[in-house]
Motif scaffolding. Structure first.
Motif, PDB file in Angstrom:
ATOM      1  N   VAL A   1       0.841  -1.199   0.000  1.00  0.00           N
ATOM      2  CA  VAL A   1       0.000   0.000   0.000  1.00  0.00           C
ATOM      3  C   VAL A   1       0.877   1.250   0.000  1.00  0.00           C
ATOM      4  O   VAL A   1       0.617   2.219  -0.736  1.00  0.00           O
ATOM      5  N   GLU A   2       1.932   1.272   0.820  1.00  0.00           N
ATOM      6  CA  GLU A   2       2.833   2.431   0.875  1.00  0.00           C
ATOM      7  C   GLU A   2       3.487   2.686  -0.477  1.00  0.00           C
ATOM      8  O   GLU A   2       3.691   3.834  -0.878  1.00  0.00           O
ATOM      9  N   ALA A   3       3.811   1.621  -1.192  1.00  0.00           N
ATOM     10  CA  ALA A   3       4.514   1.773  -2.469  1.00  0.00           C
ATOM     11  C   ALA A   3       3.588   2.231  -3.586  1.00  0.00           C
ATOM     12  O   ALA A   3       4.024   2.927  -4.505  1.00  0.00           O
ATOM     13  N   HIS A   4       2.306   1.877  -3.520  1.00  0.00           N
ATOM     14  CA  HIS A   4       1.436   2.122  -4.670  1.00  0.00           C
ATOM     15  C   HIS A   4       0.258   3.050  -4.373  1.00  0.00           C
ATOM     16  O   HIS A   4      -0.245   3.694  -5.291  1.00  0.00           O
ATOM     17  N   ALA A   5      -0.202   3.094  -3.134  1.00  0.00           N
ATOM     18  CA  ALA A   5      -1.434   3.840  -2.851  1.00  0.00           C
ATOM     19  C   ALA A   5      -1.221   5.099  -2.024  1.00  0.00           C
ATOM     20  O   ALA A   5      -1.997   6.055  -2.139  1.00  0.00           O
ATOM     21  N   GLU A   6      -0.178   5.106  -1.205  1.00  0.00           N
ATOM     22  CA  GLU A   6      -0.014   6.205  -0.252  1.00  0.00           C
ATOM     23  C   GLU A   6       0.123   7.554  -0.954  1.00  0.00           C
ATOM     24  O   GLU A   6      -0.560   8.519  -0.614  1.00  0.00           O
ATOM     25  N   ARG A   7       1.000   7.617  -1.964  1.00  0.00           N
ATOM     26  CA  ARG A   7       1.253   8.902  -2.613  1.00  0.00           C
ATOM     27  C   ARG A   7       0.147   9.295  -3.589  1.00  0.00           C
ATOM     28  O   ARG A   7      -0.003  10.469  -3.922  1.00  0.00           O
ATOM     29  N   LYS A   8      -0.633   8.316  -4.051  1.00  0.00           N
ATOM     30  CA  LYS A   8      -1.670   8.605  -5.044  1.00  0.00           C
ATOM     31  C   LYS A   8      -3.041   8.820  -4.418  1.00  0.00           C
ATOM     32  O   LYS A   8      -3.980   9.213  -5.114  1.00  0.00           O
TER      33      LYS A   8
ATOM     34  N   PRO B   1      -4.902  10.807  -1.296  1.00  0.00           N
ATOM     35  CA  PRO B   1      -4.731  11.777  -0.192  1.00  0.00           C
ATOM     36  C   PRO B   1      -5.191  11.221   1.148  1.00  0.00           C
ATOM     37  O   PRO B   1      -4.517  11.395   2.163  1.00  0.00           O
ATOM     38  N   ASN B   2      -6.342  10.584   1.183  1.00  0.00           N
ATOM     39  CA  ASN B   2      -6.872  10.057   2.436  1.00  0.00           C
ATOM     40  C   ASN B   2      -6.896   8.527   2.336  1.00  0.00           C
ATOM     41  O   ASN B   2      -7.954   7.920   2.172  1.00  0.00           O
ATOM     42  N   CYS B   3      -5.715   7.919   2.451  1.00  0.00           N
ATOM     43  CA  CYS B   3      -5.581   6.479   2.246  1.00  0.00           C
ATOM     44  C   CYS B   3      -6.035   5.725   3.508  1.00  0.00           C
ATOM     45  O   CYS B   3      -5.554   5.994   4.612  1.00  0.00           O
ATOM     46  N   ILE B   4      -6.960   4.790   3.325  1.00  0.00           N
ATOM     47  CA  ILE B   4      -7.497   4.014   4.449  1.00  0.00           C
ATOM     48  C   ILE B   4      -7.327   2.528   4.156  1.00  0.00           C
ATOM     49  O   ILE B   4      -7.618   2.061   3.050  1.00  0.00           O
TER      50      ILE B   4
ATOM     51  N   ASN C   1      -8.284   1.775  -0.251  1.00  0.00           N
ATOM     52  CA  ASN C   1      -9.036   2.619  -1.183  1.00  0.00           C
ATOM     53  C   ASN C   1      -8.109   3.309  -2.162  1.00  0.00           C
ATOM     54  O   ASN C   1      -8.369   4.423  -2.610  1.00  0.00           O
ATOM     55  N   GLY C   2      -7.001   2.656  -2.496  1.00  0.00           N
ATOM     56  CA  GLY C   2      -6.013   3.229  -3.393  1.00  0.00           C
ATOM     57  C   GLY C   2      -6.439   3.195  -4.840  1.00  0.00           C
ATOM     58  O   GLY C   2      -7.607   2.956  -5.168  1.00  0.00           O
ATOM     59  N   PRO C   3      -5.480   3.420  -5.759  1.00  0.00           N
ATOM     60  CA  PRO C   3      -5.810   3.495  -7.196  1.00  0.00           C
ATOM     61  C   PRO C   3      -6.195   2.156  -7.798  1.00  0.00           C
ATOM     62  O   PRO C   3      -6.776   2.116  -8.880  1.00  0.00           O
ATOM     63  N   GLY C   4      -5.898   1.042  -7.109  1.00  0.00           N
ATOM     64  CA  GLY C   4      -6.257  -0.268  -7.632  1.00  0.00           C
ATOM     65  C   GLY C   4      -5.407  -0.673  -8.829  1.00  0.00           C
ATOM     66  O   GLY C   4      -4.495   0.052  -9.255  1.00  0.00           O
ATOM     67  N   VAL C   5      -5.714  -1.828  -9.385  1.00  0.00           N
ATOM     68  CA  VAL C   5      -4.989  -2.339 -10.560  1.00  0.00           C
ATOM     69  C   VAL C   5      -6.004  -2.956 -11.513  1.00  0.00           C
ATOM     70  O   VAL C   5      -7.122  -3.298 -11.137  1.00  0.00           O
ATOM     71  N   THR C   6      -5.584  -3.115 -12.763  1.00  0.00           N
ATOM     72  CA  THR C   6      -6.465  -3.700 -13.775  1.00  0.00           C
ATOM     73  C   THR C   6      -6.574  -5.207 -13.565  1.00  0.00           C
ATOM     74  O   THR C   6      -5.797  -5.813 -12.827  1.00  0.00           O
TER      75      THR C   6
END
Length: 509
Positions: A414-421, A423-426, A445-450
């Motif tokens: 999550v830190e590598a892929h969702a944290e920076r993308k 703002p309110n990462c849960i 609730n990050g950007p997800g993947v295909t």
């Protein structure tokens, strides 16, 4: 009086069913060749041994090949060679040389080798010795050859008080039988005639009526006939069930052989990809170190020459020190990167590690609370909000160290892929129950993947953020920990733009 034709017809039908079963067994051997890229002699012998154990009437099995050859005059010809050969020592009808000769004669008679699927009777004098069954292996110049003990099979079915006297004729030729069982002259009034079929070969069989004075067959009461008929029906059903069971066993064995070859191939491909990925990842930092050391060596040589020639001043010495410090830092960082990569690569083999902690009954909410406390104390500046939705009354006997390691790796993902993308990462850690099974679910609730990326995300060295310094081994280690240590399976889902979830069952170990 009781009709002789009815029971005779039943026994002939059973005998033809038996011939069909034997021929089907040879077809399964052909299917083994079709399903496999190659069949070794050991595989051929093991498979043939199983067929003969189930069908004792098979006297021998072999694989013959058609090869190009020339006769003494130099004319092109076809030659037959026996590649594999397996004998049923309980039915020593034909040796290898005789089978090759009979196969050669039969295949030449057929003419079109690609369609060879006929039977040739192996006759010695006036007695039937056996039948040669030839099946072509598609897309090859090879054939499966089976020697069938027709006498044994016919006796197995017909050797009873009703049908024990019979004669077998080649085709529809009634002049001279190729096999005669029992005594008594044949005539149109005292015999019942029918046909026997094995593959594409047809024989005529004549059954004599039993001697009335000896057997009293024609004076048998109706009750005995009904009882005998029922016995034949039950026998017929038993033969059918037995044949279906044996065919099922042979099919399962063939499938097992094909699966083993497929697993072996997939394992080799996976190892090749893993080794290639390690070599590619290590090559870059080692290349930087090698270049830096080479540059440092040139600087030392130039500085030594300037010093010996009294050309080295304070500015030159300062430049030498500054550049050397930069190169040392560069070399140190890339060596650390290589060491980290090797450590992560070793962690892939967590299945064989013995230092993963002991099994103990663990309250799941307390376990997750303990991990969250550890994470927040070490990452106080992390903007990720971790929510524990695990029920407080759930407990399993598991390896808490391995579960915490899995959670750490998932959080690192999550830190590598969702944290920076985001703002309110849960991150939500929760449990799900299904048929008394407990699943631990990790979602963000990050950007997800295909969908295509989800299929590959557990592969070694696969990452969607290689430019950010990620190697692509975190989820591979998660996969190995869950499969190897927790004896469970991974489940995942989500879509691009809506986050990702991963869950696995927590079993009592």
């Amino acid at each position: 009086m009781i009709s002789f034709e009815k029971p005779a017809n039943e026994f002939i039908s059973i005998l033809n069913e038996r011939f069909t079963q034997i021929d089907s067994s040879l077809v399964t051997l052909v299917q083994l060749y079709v399903a496999s890229a190659s069949v070794s002699e050991i595989e051929f012998r093991d498979f043939s041994r199983g067929l003969i154990e189930q069908n004792p009437a098979i006297a021998a099995l072999g694989q013959i090949e058609i090869v190009d050859a020339q006769d003494d005059s130099g004319t092109a010809d076809k030659e037959i060679s026996m590649k594999y050969w397996f004998i049923n020592h309980a039915r020593p009808l034909q040796n290898k040389k005789k089978v090759i000769n009979n196969s050669r004669a039969r295949l030449h008679l057929i003419g079109d080798l690609a369609n060879a699927q006929l039977v040739s009777a192996l006759v010695k004098g006036s007695r039937l010795q056996g039948s040669l069954v030839i099946h072509h292996i598609p897309r090859t110049n090879s054939y499966i050859v089976g020697v069938i003990d027709v006498v044994y099979t016919s006796r197995e079915v017909l050797d009873n008080d009703i049908t024990r006297n019979y004669s077998i004729y080649n085709g529809f030729n009634d002049e001279k039988p190729i096999y005669n069982n029992g005594t008594g002259a044949l005539n149109s009034h005292s015999s019942y005639r029918s046909t026997l079929e094995l593959a594409d070969n047809i024989w005529t069989i004549a059954l004599r009526r039993p001697n009335e004075r000896k057997y009293g067959y024609l004076a048998i009461p109706l009750f005995f006939f009904i009882t005998s008929t029922l016995a034949v029906v039950f026998w017929h059903i038993n033969v059918r069930v037995g044949r279906l069971n044996k065919e099922k066993e042979i099919a399962l064995e063939s499938l097992k052989l094909a699966q083993e070859k497929l697993i072996e191939s997939e394992t080799i491909n996976a190892m090749s990809g893993l080794v290639s990925g390690v070599a590619h990842e290590i090559n870059t930092p080692l290349g930087i170190c090698l270049t830096s050391v080479s540059h440092m060596k040139d600087m030392v040589r130039d500085a030594e020459e300037d010093f010996n020639a009294n050309r080295l001043d304070a500015d030159g010495l300062k430049d030498y020190f500054d550049t050397t410090k930069e190169l040392c830092v560069l070399i140190q960082n890339n060596i650390k990167r290589t060491a980290k990569l090797v450590t992560e690569f070793k962690n892939i083999a967590v299945i064989n590690q013995e230092d993963a902690g002991e099994l103990a009954h663990q309250n799941l909410r307390e376990l997750v609370d303990g991990y969250i406390d550890y994470y927040t104390s070490n990452r106080a500046d992390s903007p990720i909000n971790v929510v524990n939705d695990v029920r407080s009354d759930l407990a399993v006997k598991t390896n808490s160290t391995v579960v915490s390691k899995v959670l750490s790796l998932l959080m690192a993902n999550v830190e590598a892929h969702a944290e920076r993308k985001t703002p309110n990462c849960i991150v939500h850690i929760a449990t799900e129950e299904n048929d008394k099974a407990i699943y631990l679910r990790f979602s963000d609730n990050g950007p997800g993947v295909t969908k295509d990326q989800q299929k590959r995300m557990f592969e070694p060295f696969y990452t969607t953020n290689r430019g950010g310094g990620n190697v692509g081994l975190g989820l591979t280690i998660v996969h190995n920990l869950v499969k190897g240590k927790l004896k469970s399976n991974l489940y995942y889902g989500g879509s691009e733009g809506e986050g990702l979830w991963i869950s696995f069952e927590l079993k009592d170990l």
